[in-house]
Motif scaffolding. Structure first.
Motif, PDB file in Angstrom:
ATOM      1  N   LEU A  17       0.810  -1.210   0.000  1.00 34.39           N
ATOM      2  CA  LEU A  17       0.000   0.000   0.000  1.00 34.39           C
ATOM      3  C   LEU A  17       0.848   1.268   0.000  1.00 34.39           C
ATOM      4  CD1 LEU A  17      -3.047   0.399  -0.087  1.00 34.39           C
ATOM      5  CD2 LEU A  17      -3.046   0.496   2.400  1.00 34.39           C
ATOM      6  N   GLU A  18       1.882   1.311   0.812  1.00 32.43           N
ATOM      7  CA  GLU A  18       2.718   2.512   0.888  1.00 32.43           C
ATOM      8  C   GLU A  18       3.439   2.772  -0.430  1.00 32.43           C
ATOM      9  OE1 GLU A  18       2.357   0.407   3.487  1.00 32.43           O
ATOM     10  OE2 GLU A  18       1.344   1.884   4.763  1.00 32.43           O
ATOM     11  N   GLN A  19       3.961   1.714  -1.052  1.00 36.00           N
ATOM     12  CA  GLN A  19       4.625   1.887  -2.346  1.00 36.00           C
ATOM     13  C   GLN A  19       3.639   2.362  -3.409  1.00 36.00           C
ATOM     14  OE1 GLN A  19       6.546  -1.809  -3.309  1.00 36.00           O
ATOM     15  NE2 GLN A  19       8.188  -1.525  -1.803  1.00 36.00           N
ATOM     16  N   ALA A  20       2.428   1.842  -3.374  1.00 36.00           N
ATOM     17  CA  ALA A  20       1.415   2.246  -4.351  1.00 36.00           C
ATOM     18  C   ALA A  20       1.031   3.708  -4.145  1.00 36.00           C
ATOM     19  CB  ALA A  20       0.186   1.342  -4.238  1.00 36.00           C
ATOM     20  N   ILE A  21       0.822   4.113  -2.913  1.00 37.47           N
ATOM     21  CA  ILE A  21       0.490   5.510  -2.627  1.00 37.47           C
ATOM     22  C   ILE A  21       1.603   6.420  -3.113  1.00 37.47           C
ATOM     23  CG2 ILE A  21       0.174   7.198  -0.765  1.00 37.47           C
ATOM     24  CD1 ILE A  21      -1.310   4.890   0.753  1.00 37.47           C
ATOM     25  N   SER A  22       2.832   6.028  -2.865  1.00 40.65           N
ATOM     26  CA  SER A  22       3.980   6.818  -3.317  1.00 40.65           C
ATOM     27  C   SER A  22       4.004   6.915  -4.837  1.00 40.65           C
ATOM     28  CB  SER A  22       5.274   6.187  -2.796  1.00 40.65           C
ATOM     29  OG  SER A  22       6.387   6.887  -3.266  1.00 40.65           O
ATOM     30  N   PHE A  23       3.838   5.796  -5.523  1.00 37.86           N
ATOM     31  CA  PHE A  23       3.851   5.789  -6.984  1.00 37.86           C
ATOM     32  C   PHE A  23       2.732   6.665  -7.542  1.00 37.86           C
ATOM     33  CE2 PHE A  23       2.243   4.180 -11.027  1.00 37.86           C
ATOM     34  CZ  PHE A  23       3.389   4.237 -11.806  1.00 37.86           C
ATOM     35  N   TYR A  24       1.518   6.426  -7.100  1.00 44.60           N
ATOM     36  CA  TYR A  24       0.381   7.147  -7.673  1.00 44.60           C
ATOM     37  C   TYR A  24       0.402   8.636  -7.332  1.00 44.60           C
ATOM     38  CZ  TYR A  24      -1.437   2.587  -8.956  1.00 44.60           C
ATOM     39  OH  TYR A  24      -1.590   1.340  -9.508  1.00 44.60           O
ATOM     40  N   SER A  25       0.936   8.997  -6.180  1.00 41.15           N
ATOM     41  CA  SER A  25       1.003  10.429  -5.861  1.00 41.15           C
ATOM     42  C   SER A  25       2.152  11.101  -6.613  1.00 41.15           C
ATOM     43  CB  SER A  25       1.118  10.658  -4.353  1.00 41.15           C
ATOM     44  OG  SER A  25       2.292  10.088  -3.841  1.00 41.15           O
ATOM     45  N   ILE A 113       6.738   6.899 -15.354  1.00 41.05           N
ATOM     46  CA  ILE A 113       6.284   5.552 -14.997  1.00 41.05           C
ATOM     47  C   ILE A 113       7.461   4.598 -14.949  1.00 41.05           C
ATOM     48  CG2 ILE A 113       4.971   3.555 -15.864  1.00 41.05           C
ATOM     49  CD1 ILE A 113       2.822   5.610 -16.796  1.00 41.05           C
ATOM     50  N   VAL A 114       8.297   4.614 -15.983  1.00 47.66           N
ATOM     51  CA  VAL A 114       9.459   3.723 -16.046  1.00 47.66           C
ATOM     52  C   VAL A 114      10.463   4.051 -14.937  1.00 47.66           C
ATOM     53  CG1 VAL A 114      11.430   3.047 -17.484  1.00 47.66           C
ATOM     54  CG2 VAL A 114       9.146   3.225 -18.506  1.00 47.66           C
ATOM     55  N   ALA A 115      10.716   5.335 -14.699  1.00 49.87           N
ATOM     56  CA  ALA A 115      11.663   5.744 -13.653  1.00 49.87           C
ATOM     57  C   ALA A 115      11.199   5.334 -12.258  1.00 49.87           C
ATOM     58  CB  ALA A 115      11.876   7.254 -13.693  1.00 49.87           C
ATOM     59  N   HIS A 116       9.899   5.138 -12.087  1.00 47.76           N
ATOM     60  CA  HIS A 116       9.355   4.743 -10.786  1.00 47.76           C
ATOM     61  C   HIS A 116       9.015   3.256 -10.716  1.00 47.76           C
ATOM     62  CE1 HIS A 116       8.996   9.094 -10.292  1.00 47.76           C
ATOM     63  NE2 HIS A 116       8.974   8.848  -9.002  1.00 47.76           N
ATOM     64  N   GLY A 117       9.585   2.457 -11.606  1.00 49.02           N
ATOM     65  CA  GLY A 117       9.451   1.006 -11.504  1.00 49.02           C
ATOM     66  C   GLY A 117       8.425   0.366 -12.418  1.00 49.02           C
ATOM     67  N   GLY A 118       7.720   1.156 -13.215  1.00 48.77           N
ATOM     68  CA  GLY A 118       6.760   0.593 -14.163  1.00 48.77           C
ATOM     69  C   GLY A 118       7.440   0.257 -15.472  1.00 48.77           C
ATOM     70  N   TYR A 134      -3.914  12.742 -32.040  1.00 48.74           N
ATOM     71  CA  TYR A 134      -4.292  11.906 -30.908  1.00 48.74           C
ATOM     72  C   TYR A 134      -3.351  10.703 -30.795  1.00 48.74           C
ATOM     73  CZ  TYR A 134      -8.572  14.566 -31.818  1.00 48.74           C
ATOM     74  OH  TYR A 134      -9.475  15.555 -32.061  1.00 48.74           O
ATOM     75  N   ARG A 135      -2.728  10.566 -29.616  1.00 50.14           N
ATOM     76  CA  ARG A 135      -1.753   9.485 -29.419  1.00 50.14           C
ATOM     77  C   ARG A 135      -2.100   8.664 -28.184  1.00 50.14           C
ATOM     78  NH1 ARG A 135       3.495  11.875 -28.625  1.00 50.14           N
ATOM     79  NH2 ARG A 135       2.348  13.427 -27.474  1.00 50.14           N
ATOM     80  N   MET A 136      -1.568   7.445 -28.130  1.00 52.29           N
ATOM     81  CA  MET A 136      -1.799   6.552 -26.999  1.00 52.29           C
ATOM     82  C   MET A 136      -0.633   5.599 -26.819  1.00 52.29           C
ATOM     83  SD  MET A 136      -2.242   3.284 -28.293  1.00 52.29           S
ATOM     84  CE  MET A 136      -3.182   2.413 -27.077  1.00 52.29           C
ATOM     85  N   VAL A 137      -0.562   5.025 -25.610  1.00 57.54           N
ATOM     86  CA  VAL A 137       0.441   4.016 -25.303  1.00 57.54           C
ATOM     87  C   VAL A 137      -0.040   3.221 -24.093  1.00 57.54           C
ATOM     88  CG1 VAL A 137       1.809   5.546 -23.802  1.00 57.54           C
ATOM     89  CG2 VAL A 137       2.916   3.600 -24.905  1.00 57.54           C
ATOM     90  N   TYR A 138       0.294   1.939 -24.056  1.00 55.39           N
ATOM     91  CA  TYR A 138       0.020   1.105 -22.887  1.00 55.39           C
ATOM     92  C   TYR A 138       1.296   0.984 -22.058  1.00 55.39           C
ATOM     93  CZ  TYR A 138      -4.640  -0.818 -23.740  1.00 55.39           C
ATOM     94  OH  TYR A 138      -5.992  -0.979 -23.887  1.00 55.39           O
ATOM     95  N   CYS A 139       1.134   1.104 -20.744  1.00 56.68           N
ATOM     96  CA  CYS A 139       2.225   0.917 -19.788  1.00 56.68           C
ATOM     97  C   CYS A 139       1.723   0.020 -18.665  1.00 56.68           C
ATOM     98  CB  CYS A 139       2.655   2.268 -19.192  1.00 56.68           C
ATOM     99  SG  CYS A 139       3.407   3.395 -20.381  1.00 56.68           S
ATOM    100  N   GLU A 140       2.617  -0.265 -17.716  1.00 53.29           N
ATOM    101  CA  GLU A 140       2.250  -0.966 -16.485  1.00 53.29           C
ATOM    102  C   GLU A 140       2.779  -0.178 -15.319  1.00 53.29           C
ATOM    103  OE1 GLU A 140       3.389  -5.072 -15.949  1.00 53.29           O
ATOM    104  OE2 GLU A 140       2.916  -5.514 -18.045  1.00 53.29           O
ATOM    105  N   ASP A 141       2.015  -0.163 -14.228  1.00 56.61           N
ATOM    106  CA  ASP A 141       2.551   0.398 -12.999  1.00 56.61           C
ATOM    107  C   ASP A 141       3.509  -0.636 -12.400  1.00 56.61           C
ATOM    108  OD1 ASP A 141       1.052  -1.474 -11.488  1.00 56.61           O
ATOM    109  OD2 ASP A 141      -0.481  -0.018 -10.947  1.00 56.61           O
ATOM    110  N   PRO A 142       4.217  -0.331 -11.340  1.00 54.49           N
ATOM    111  CA  PRO A 142       5.177  -1.295 -10.778  1.00 54.49           C
ATOM    112  C   PRO A 142       4.525  -2.560 -10.231  1.00 54.49           C
ATOM    113  CG  PRO A 142       5.548   0.896  -9.869  1.00 54.49           C
ATOM    114  CD  PRO A 142       4.271   0.945 -10.644  1.00 54.49           C
TER     115      PRO A 142
END
Length: 163
Positions: A17-25, A113-118, A134-142
């Motif tokens: 939870l703490e890592q997710a809060i940090s990433f998303y904020s 996203i990549v710099a933070h582990g995604g 109009y552009r788009m891309v798919y990524c993943e969170d950590p």
């Protein structure tokens, strides 16, 4: 009466939870509206409500609530024994397989996203090359959750016809 409903929130399961809060904020700019708390399987109103949702035997989890710039809620769950699926992109199966955000600086957001582990799952693509920007891309969170990035609003991107 039928009318367009507003989107309220999305629930994401994360291993920490703490890592997710940090990433998303730090990456998405989302902010905490309810600090992390523990929920246990008991006879309290929240305990009973969660048993209705998860069934008996869920025991406990941690939860926090965040909000986006347009006030959509992000409900983060940390369950004990969290398991990352072998394949987090089973798009052919019924259910939610990604969420999307809008940022005019797609390159910058991908870098964050990549710099933070995604990770970036594909090159940035144009929907209507040479016609509309109009552009788009798919990524993943950590944590393996898929996030699609749009350069423009959903309505702008898809209005006025098909591909």
């Amino acid at each position: 009466m039928t009318y367009p409903r507003n989107f309220s929130h999305i629930g994401l399961s994360v291993p920490n939870l703490e890592q997710a809060i940090s990433f998303y904020s730090e990456v998405m700019g989302w902010y905490i509206i309810m600090e992390p708390s523990d929920v246990v399987e008991d006879d309290s109103p929240i305990g009973v409500m969660c048993t209705d949702v998860f069934g008996a035997g869920w025991e406990k989890f941690r939860i926090a609530h965040m909000a986006t710039g347009d006030r959509v809620g992000i409900e983060l769950f940390e369950f004990p024994n969290n398991e990352k699926p072998e394949n987090n992109f089973e798009f052919w199966k019924t259910g939610i397989f990604h969420y999307a955000i809008q940022d005019p600086d797609i390159e910058g957001m991908v870098e964050k996203i990549v710099a933070h582990g995604g990770k970036q799952r594909m090159p940035i693509r144009e929907y209507y090359p040479g016609e509309k920007p109009y552009r788009m891309v798919y990524c993943e969170d950590p944590f393996g959750n898929l996030v699609e990035l749009y350069s423009h609003s959903y309505e702008l991107t898809y209005s006025e016809g098909a591909y």
